[in-house]
Motif scaffolding. Structure first.
Motif, PDB file in Angstrom:
ATOM      1  N   GLY A  50       0.805  -1.210   0.000  1.00  0.00           N
ATOM      2  CA  GLY A  50       0.000   0.000   0.000  1.00  0.00           C
ATOM      3  C   GLY A  50       0.839   1.261   0.000  1.00  0.00           C
ATOM      4  O   GLY A  50       2.051   1.225  -0.157  1.00  0.00           O
ATOM      5  N   ALA A  51       0.150   2.375   0.217  1.00  0.00           N
ATOM      6  CA  ALA A  51       0.810   3.675   0.194  1.00  0.00           C
ATOM      7  C   ALA A  51       0.082   4.634   1.125  1.00  0.00           C
ATOM      8  O   ALA A  51      -1.115   4.500   1.367  1.00  0.00           O
ATOM      9  CB  ALA A  51       0.811   4.241  -1.224  1.00  0.00           C
ATOM     10  N   ARG A  52       0.827   5.608   1.621  1.00  0.00           N
ATOM     11  CA  ARG A  52       0.226   6.736   2.337  1.00  0.00           C
ATOM     12  C   ARG A  52       0.267   7.913   1.380  1.00  0.00           C
ATOM     13  O   ARG A  52       1.313   8.238   0.825  1.00  0.00           O
ATOM     14  CB  ARG A  52       0.988   7.060   3.608  1.00  0.00           C
ATOM     15  CG  ARG A  52       0.354   8.204   4.372  1.00  0.00           C
ATOM     16  CD  ARG A  52       1.046   8.469   5.670  1.00  0.00           C
ATOM     17  NE  ARG A  52       0.351   9.530   6.367  1.00  0.00           N
ATOM     18  CZ  ARG A  52       0.632   9.921   7.579  1.00  0.00           C
ATOM     19  NH1 ARG A  52       1.601   9.332   8.245  1.00  0.00           N
ATOM     20  NH2 ARG A  52      -0.043  10.895   8.132  1.00  0.00           N
ATOM     21  N   VAL A  53      -0.883   8.556   1.235  1.00  0.00           N
ATOM     22  CA  VAL A  53      -1.042   9.600   0.232  1.00  0.00           C
ATOM     23  C   VAL A  53      -1.562  10.864   0.898  1.00  0.00           C
ATOM     24  O   VAL A  53      -2.457  10.810   1.736  1.00  0.00           O
ATOM     25  CB  VAL A  53      -2.033   9.119  -0.859  1.00  0.00           C
ATOM     26  CG1 VAL A  53      -2.329  10.203  -1.862  1.00  0.00           C
ATOM     27  CG2 VAL A  53      -1.494   7.875  -1.557  1.00  0.00           C
ATOM     28  N   ARG A  54      -0.998  12.013   0.510  1.00  0.00           N
ATOM     29  CA  ARG A  54      -1.534  13.300   0.934  1.00  0.00           C
ATOM     30  C   ARG A  54      -2.497  13.771  -0.143  1.00  0.00           C
ATOM     31  O   ARG A  54      -2.160  13.787  -1.324  1.00  0.00           O
ATOM     32  CB  ARG A  54      -0.446  14.343   1.097  1.00  0.00           C
ATOM     33  CG  ARG A  54      -1.009  15.642   1.664  1.00  0.00           C
ATOM     34  CD  ARG A  54      -0.117  16.836   1.356  1.00  0.00           C
ATOM     35  NE  ARG A  54      -0.640  18.043   1.938  1.00  0.00           N
ATOM     36  CZ  ARG A  54      -1.688  18.736   1.494  1.00  0.00           C
ATOM     37  NH1 ARG A  54      -2.354  18.306   0.451  1.00  0.00           N
ATOM     38  NH2 ARG A  54      -2.087  19.844   2.078  1.00  0.00           N
ATOM     39  N   ILE A  55      -3.705  14.127   0.292  1.00  0.00           N
ATOM     40  CA  ILE A  55      -4.737  14.533  -0.650  1.00  0.00           C
ATOM     41  C   ILE A  55      -5.631  15.564   0.031  1.00  0.00           C
ATOM     42  O   ILE A  55      -5.883  15.473   1.227  1.00  0.00           O
ATOM     43  CB  ILE A  55      -5.538  13.304  -1.153  1.00  0.00           C
ATOM     44  CG1 ILE A  55      -6.440  13.659  -2.316  1.00  0.00           C
ATOM     45  CG2 ILE A  55      -6.273  12.636  -0.022  1.00  0.00           C
ATOM     46  CD1 ILE A  55      -6.933  12.444  -3.094  1.00  0.00           C
ATOM     47  N   ASP A  56      -6.053  16.567  -0.707  1.00  0.00           N
ATOM     48  CA  ASP A  56      -6.847  17.649  -0.129  1.00  0.00           C
ATOM     49  C   ASP A  56      -8.330  17.337  -0.025  1.00  0.00           C
ATOM     50  O   ASP A  56      -9.071  18.071   0.613  1.00  0.00           O
ATOM     51  CB  ASP A  56      -6.659  18.940  -0.941  1.00  0.00           C
ATOM     52  CG  ASP A  56      -5.250  19.492  -0.802  1.00  0.00           C
ATOM     53  OD1 ASP A  56      -4.635  19.303   0.261  1.00  0.00           O
ATOM     54  OD2 ASP A  56      -4.764  20.107  -1.769  1.00  0.00           O
ATOM     55  N   LEU A  57      -8.776  16.280  -0.634  1.00  0.00           N
ATOM     56  CA  LEU A  57     -10.185  15.915  -0.628  1.00  0.00           C
ATOM     57  C   LEU A  57     -10.347  14.588   0.102  1.00  0.00           C
ATOM     58  O   LEU A  57      -9.779  13.582  -0.315  1.00  0.00           O
ATOM     59  CB  LEU A  57     -10.688  15.772  -2.073  1.00  0.00           C
ATOM     60  CG  LEU A  57     -12.139  15.405  -2.254  1.00  0.00           C
ATOM     61  CD1 LEU A  57     -13.042  16.544  -1.788  1.00  0.00           C
ATOM     62  CD2 LEU A  57     -12.414  15.105  -3.721  1.00  0.00           C
ATOM     63  N   PRO A  58     -11.098  14.577   1.206  1.00  0.00           N
ATOM     64  CA  PRO A  58     -11.265  13.298   1.913  1.00  0.00           C
ATOM     65  C   PRO A  58     -12.079  12.311   1.082  1.00  0.00           C
ATOM     66  O   PRO A  58     -13.069  12.684   0.461  1.00  0.00           O
ATOM     67  CB  PRO A  58     -12.016  13.695   3.189  1.00  0.00           C
ATOM     68  CG  PRO A  58     -12.690  14.977   2.870  1.00  0.00           C
ATOM     69  CD  PRO A  58     -11.859  15.656   1.809  1.00  0.00           C
ATOM     70  N   ILE A  59     -11.623  11.082   1.065  1.00  0.00           N
ATOM     71  CA  ILE A  59     -12.323  10.022   0.354  1.00  0.00           C
ATOM     72  C   ILE A  59     -12.690   8.956   1.374  1.00  0.00           C
ATOM     73  O   ILE A  59     -11.856   8.546   2.182  1.00  0.00           O
ATOM     74  CB  ILE A  59     -11.447   9.438  -0.785  1.00  0.00           C
ATOM     75  CG1 ILE A  59     -11.114  10.546  -1.797  1.00  0.00           C
ATOM     76  CG2 ILE A  59     -12.148   8.269  -1.461  1.00  0.00           C
ATOM     77  CD1 ILE A  59     -10.159  10.123  -2.886  1.00  0.00           C
TER      78      ILE A  59
END
Length: 116
Positions: A50-59
């Motif tokens: 897996g991966a840890r991702v920074r994203i501005d929109l919560p999914i």
């Protein structure tokens, strides 16, 4: 593909280290594709699972999506957790696919062998 190949390896920091694979810190631009939407993000760490991702929109947790990393390919994943503009993704593809996509960097990223 067995369950071990897709288990969450990006726990949200609850103090328990129950990962099946070693992860390495990275800082790569990427995109998340969700249905017909494409959202820019950054990959903060990566492992075979897996991966840890920074994203501005919560999914929402449990959502299936595709992580696209330029020059490496597309990786089907499921959102395992999200918090504070970050989310953990569990890959829904085999660890062999991840190893193949990053074969030229496998040793540096620790993707050439599974965690003990």
């Amino acid at each position: 593909m067995n369950k071990t190949d897709i288990e969450d390896v990006t726990s949200e920091g609850n103090g328990e280290d129950n990962r099946n694979y070693q992860r390495r810190s990275v800082l790569w631009p990427a995109k998340v594709r969700l249905n017909s939407h494409e959202i820019t993000c950054q990959v903060w760490n990566l492992s075979l699972g897996g991966a840890r991702v920074r994203i501005d929109l919560p999914i929402q947790t449990g959502t299936d999506l595709t992580l696209y990393i330029s020059g490496r390919g597309e990786f089907p994943a499921t959102v395992s957790w999200n918090r504070d503009n970050a989310m953990g993704l569990s890959f829904r593809c085999s660890s062999a696919k991840i190893q193949e996509a990053f074969a030229d960097r496998a040793h540096v990223l620790g993707l050439d062998e599974e965690a003990p």
